[in-house]
Design a protein around this motif. Structure first.
Motif, PDB file in Angstrom:
ATOM      1  N   SER A  37       0.859  -1.176   0.000  1.00 46.24           N
ATOM      2  CA  SER A  37       0.000   0.000   0.000  1.00 46.24           C
ATOM      3  C   SER A  37       0.903   1.237   0.000  1.00 46.24           C
ATOM      4  O   SER A  37       2.117   1.146   0.213  1.00 46.24           O
ATOM      5  CB  SER A  37      -0.900  -0.009   1.234  1.00 46.24           C
ATOM      6  OG  SER A  37      -0.117   0.093   2.409  1.00 46.24           O
ATOM      7  N   ILE A  38       0.309   2.402  -0.192  1.00 44.26           N
ATOM      8  CA  ILE A  38       1.095   3.647  -0.235  1.00 44.26           C
ATOM      9  C   ILE A  38       1.853   3.878   1.074  1.00 44.26           C
ATOM     10  O   ILE A  38       3.051   4.175   1.038  1.00 44.26           O
ATOM     11  CB  ILE A  38       0.185   4.837  -0.596  1.00 44.26           C
ATOM     12  CG1 ILE A  38      -0.292   4.677  -2.045  1.00 44.26           C
ATOM     13  CG2 ILE A  38       0.918   6.161  -0.419  1.00 44.26           C
ATOM     14  CD1 ILE A  38      -1.373   5.640  -2.456  1.00 44.26           C
ATOM     15  N   PRO A  39       1.216   3.739   2.261  1.00 42.53           N
ATOM     16  CA  PRO A  39       1.986   3.946   3.495  1.00 42.53           C
ATOM     17  C   PRO A  39       3.156   2.967   3.631  1.00 42.53           C
ATOM     18  O   PRO A  39       4.220   3.343   4.115  1.00 42.53           O
ATOM     19  CB  PRO A  39       0.961   3.714   4.607  1.00 42.53           C
ATOM     20  CG  PRO A  39      -0.361   3.932   3.984  1.00 42.53           C
ATOM     21  CD  PRO A  39      -0.208   3.516   2.553  1.00 42.53           C
ATOM     22  N   GLN A  40       2.973   1.715   3.197  1.00 45.27           N
ATOM     23  CA  GLN A  40       4.053   0.740   3.289  1.00 45.27           C
ATOM     24  C   GLN A  40       5.234   1.145   2.411  1.00 45.27           C
ATOM     25  O   GLN A  40       6.380   1.039   2.842  1.00 45.27           O
ATOM     26  CB  GLN A  40       3.550  -0.650   2.872  1.00 45.27           C
ATOM     27  CG  GLN A  40       2.615  -1.268   3.879  1.00 45.27           C
ATOM     28  CD  GLN A  40       1.987  -2.544   3.365  1.00 45.27           C
ATOM     29  OE1 GLN A  40       1.727  -2.669   2.170  1.00 45.27           O
ATOM     30  NE2 GLN A  40       1.739  -3.479   4.251  1.00 45.27           N
ATOM     31  N   VAL A  41       4.956   1.604   1.207  1.00 43.63           N
ATOM     32  CA  VAL A  41       6.032   2.032   0.310  1.00 43.63           C
ATOM     33  C   VAL A  41       6.784   3.213   0.914  1.00 43.63           C
ATOM     34  O   VAL A  41       8.022   3.242   0.921  1.00 43.63           O
ATOM     35  CB  VAL A  41       5.480   2.387  -1.090  1.00 43.63           C
ATOM     36  CG1 VAL A  41       6.561   3.020  -1.952  1.00 43.63           C
ATOM     37  CG2 VAL A  41       4.921   1.150  -1.782  1.00 43.63           C
ATOM     38  N   VAL A  42       6.045   4.188   1.455  1.00 48.36           N
ATOM     39  CA  VAL A  42       6.681   5.373   2.061  1.00 48.36           C
ATOM     40  C   VAL A  42       7.587   4.956   3.215  1.00 48.36           C
ATOM     41  O   VAL A  42       8.735   5.403   3.313  1.00 48.36           O
ATOM     42  CB  VAL A  42       5.601   6.376   2.539  1.00 48.36           C
ATOM     43  CG1 VAL A  42       6.216   7.468   3.386  1.00 48.36           C
ATOM     44  CG2 VAL A  42       4.878   6.978   1.349  1.00 48.36           C
ATOM     45  N   ILE A  43       7.079   4.064   4.090  1.00 43.83           N
ATOM     46  CA  ILE A  43       7.868   3.626   5.245  1.00 43.83           C
ATOM     47  C   ILE A  43       9.110   2.859   4.789  1.00 43.83           C
ATOM     48  O   ILE A  43      10.212   3.087   5.295  1.00 43.83           O
ATOM     49  CB  ILE A  43       7.008   2.747   6.193  1.00 43.83           C
ATOM     50  CG1 ILE A  43       5.871   3.568   6.814  1.00 43.83           C
ATOM     51  CG2 ILE A  43       7.862   2.105   7.271  1.00 43.83           C
ATOM     52  CD1 ILE A  43       6.314   4.691   7.704  1.00 43.83           C
ATOM     53  N   MET A  44       8.955   1.970   3.830  1.00 38.54           N
ATOM     54  CA  MET A  44      10.099   1.173   3.377  1.00 38.54           C
ATOM     55  C   MET A  44      11.166   2.049   2.709  1.00 38.54           C
ATOM     56  O   MET A  44      12.361   1.840   2.900  1.00 38.54           O
ATOM     57  CB  MET A  44       9.647   0.055   2.424  1.00 38.54           C
ATOM     58  CG  MET A  44       8.785  -0.998   3.082  1.00 38.54           C
ATOM     59  SD  MET A  44       9.557  -1.675   4.561  1.00 38.54           S
ATOM     60  CE  MET A  44       8.177  -2.460   5.343  1.00 38.54           C
ATOM     61  N   ILE A  45      10.739   3.038   1.947  1.00 42.89           N
ATOM     62  CA  ILE A  45      11.701   3.966   1.342  1.00 42.89           C
ATOM     63  C   ILE A  45      12.406   4.777   2.433  1.00 42.89           C
ATOM     64  O   ILE A  45      13.623   4.975   2.396  1.00 42.89           O
ATOM     65  CB  ILE A  45      11.008   4.890   0.320  1.00 42.89           C
ATOM     66  CG1 ILE A  45      10.589   4.076  -0.911  1.00 42.89           C
ATOM     67  CG2 ILE A  45      11.921   6.045  -0.093  1.00 42.89           C
ATOM     68  CD1 ILE A  45       9.712   4.824  -1.887  1.00 42.89           C
ATOM     69  N   ALA A  46      11.620   5.208   3.430  1.00 48.31           N
ATOM     70  CA  ALA A  46      12.206   5.987   4.530  1.00 48.31           C
ATOM     71  C   ALA A  46      13.215   5.151   5.304  1.00 48.31           C
ATOM     72  O   ALA A  46      14.292   5.635   5.661  1.00 48.31           O
ATOM     73  CB  ALA A  46      11.099   6.489   5.458  1.00 48.31           C
ATOM     74  N   ILE A  47      12.879   3.886   5.564  1.00 48.47           N
ATOM     75  CA  ILE A  47      13.808   3.014   6.285  1.00 48.47           C
ATOM     76  C   ILE A  47      15.079   2.814   5.463  1.00 48.47           C
ATOM     77  O   ILE A  47      16.191   2.873   5.989  1.00 48.47           O
ATOM     78  CB  ILE A  47      13.140   1.665   6.630  1.00 48.47           C
ATOM     79  CG1 ILE A  47      12.132   1.862   7.755  1.00 48.47           C
ATOM     80  CG2 ILE A  47      14.181   0.620   7.047  1.00 48.47           C
ATOM     81  CD1 ILE A  47      11.293   0.648   8.069  1.00 48.47           C
ATOM     82  N   GLY A  48      14.920   2.592   4.164  1.00 52.01           N
ATOM     83  CA  GLY A  48      16.092   2.429   3.307  1.00 52.01           C
ATOM     84  C   GLY A  48      17.002   3.648   3.334  1.00 52.01           C
ATOM     85  O   GLY A  48      18.226   3.527   3.411  1.00 52.01           O
ATOM     86  N   SER A  49      16.379   4.840   3.313  1.00 58.89           N
ATOM     87  CA  SER A  49      17.176   6.079   3.364  1.00 58.89           C
ATOM     88  C   SER A  49      17.851   6.240   4.724  1.00 58.89           C
ATOM     89  O   SER A  49      19.000   6.669   4.812  1.00 58.89           O
ATOM     90  CB  SER A  49      16.277   7.291   3.104  1.00 58.89           C
ATOM     91  OG  SER A  49      15.706   7.193   1.830  1.00 58.89           O
ATOM     92  N   LEU A  50      17.114   5.878   5.782  1.00 59.60           N
ATOM     93  CA  LEU A  50      17.672   6.024   7.132  1.00 59.60           C
ATOM     94  C   LEU A  50      18.829   5.064   7.392  1.00 59.60           C
ATOM     95  O   LEU A  50      19.795   5.417   8.059  1.00 59.60           O
ATOM     96  CB  LEU A  50      16.584   5.770   8.178  1.00 59.60           C
ATOM     97  CG  LEU A  50      15.704   6.946   8.529  1.00 59.60           C
ATOM     98  CD1 LEU A  50      14.554   6.500   9.404  1.00 59.60           C
ATOM     99  CD2 LEU A  50      16.525   8.004   9.256  1.00 59.60           C
TER     100      LEU A  50
END
Length: 198
Positions: free
Chosen positions: A32-45
């Motif tokens: 879902s959109i929130p999952q993609v946002v969180i996974m991208i954020a985790i990858g960046s972090l």
């Protein structure tokens, strides 16, 4: 080469893998959109310690994001309205062999892209489709019209029974409206689904 950089990179990989496993096993197209946002954020972090942000602070933020994702999914599971708001619902794009252009415009999906998805599913004509929905994951769900559906084991057994005995005792309707999961989406009626599972 700096030994600290090596162990930090290995630790980032291990912690990142654990956090993504907690987040769920879905491909990007199924998220879902929130999952993609969180996974991208985790990858960046997760790469931040290498650039000097601090290892444990980064893992703490990633953990908070993962807990936020799990909490969001739990809320979606409990309350149907929040699921619609956060992840979205399936949207009908074909009903009774006719394209719903109004919904296609809302989804910003062209007829050509819809046809491409149908072709990828092995469907050659839109008129053969009883229902098609664009799911919240972005995938296409569809049900062919009864006469276009492939034969099931039950159909074959009924045919054998008809040939052997000359009569057919059990005729089950493949597309019963009571059990059809597409009617909930098309009719916006979810009365057949228990509230705690909506």
């Amino acid at each position: 080469m700096d030994f600290n950089l090596i162990w930090q990179t290995v630790l980032i990989f291990v912690i990142g893998t654990i956090l993504l496993k907690i987040g769920g096993r879905k491909s990007i197209s199924q998220m879902s959109i929130p999952q993609v946002v969180i996974m991208i954020a985790i990858g960046s972090l997760l790469i931040q310690p290498v650039t000097g942000r601090g290892l444990w602070a980064t893992f703490g933020v990633a953990l908070v994001l993962t807990i936020s994702l799990a909490l969001t999914e739990y809320i979606q599971l409990k309350f149907d309205m929040t699921e619609s708001l956060i992840a979205g619902k399936a949207v009908p794009v074909i009903i009774n062999g006719t394209i719903n252009e109004k919904n296609l415009k809302k989804l910003r999906l062209t007829v050509d892209k819809l046809e491409a998805r149908l072709r990828q599913s092995g469907i050659s004509e839109i008129k053969d489709v009883q229902f098609a929905t664009l799911e919240s994951s972005g995938q296409l769900g569809y049900m062919l019209k009864e006469e276009k559906q492939p034969a099931t084991k039950e159909d074959i057994q009924n045919l054998i029974q008809l040939i052997q005995t000359g009569n057919l005792t059990d005729l089950s309707n493949k597309t019963s409206t009571e059990t059809n999961i597409f009617t909930e989406t098309v009719d916006n009626n979810s009365s057949n689904v228990p509230n705690h599972l909506q």
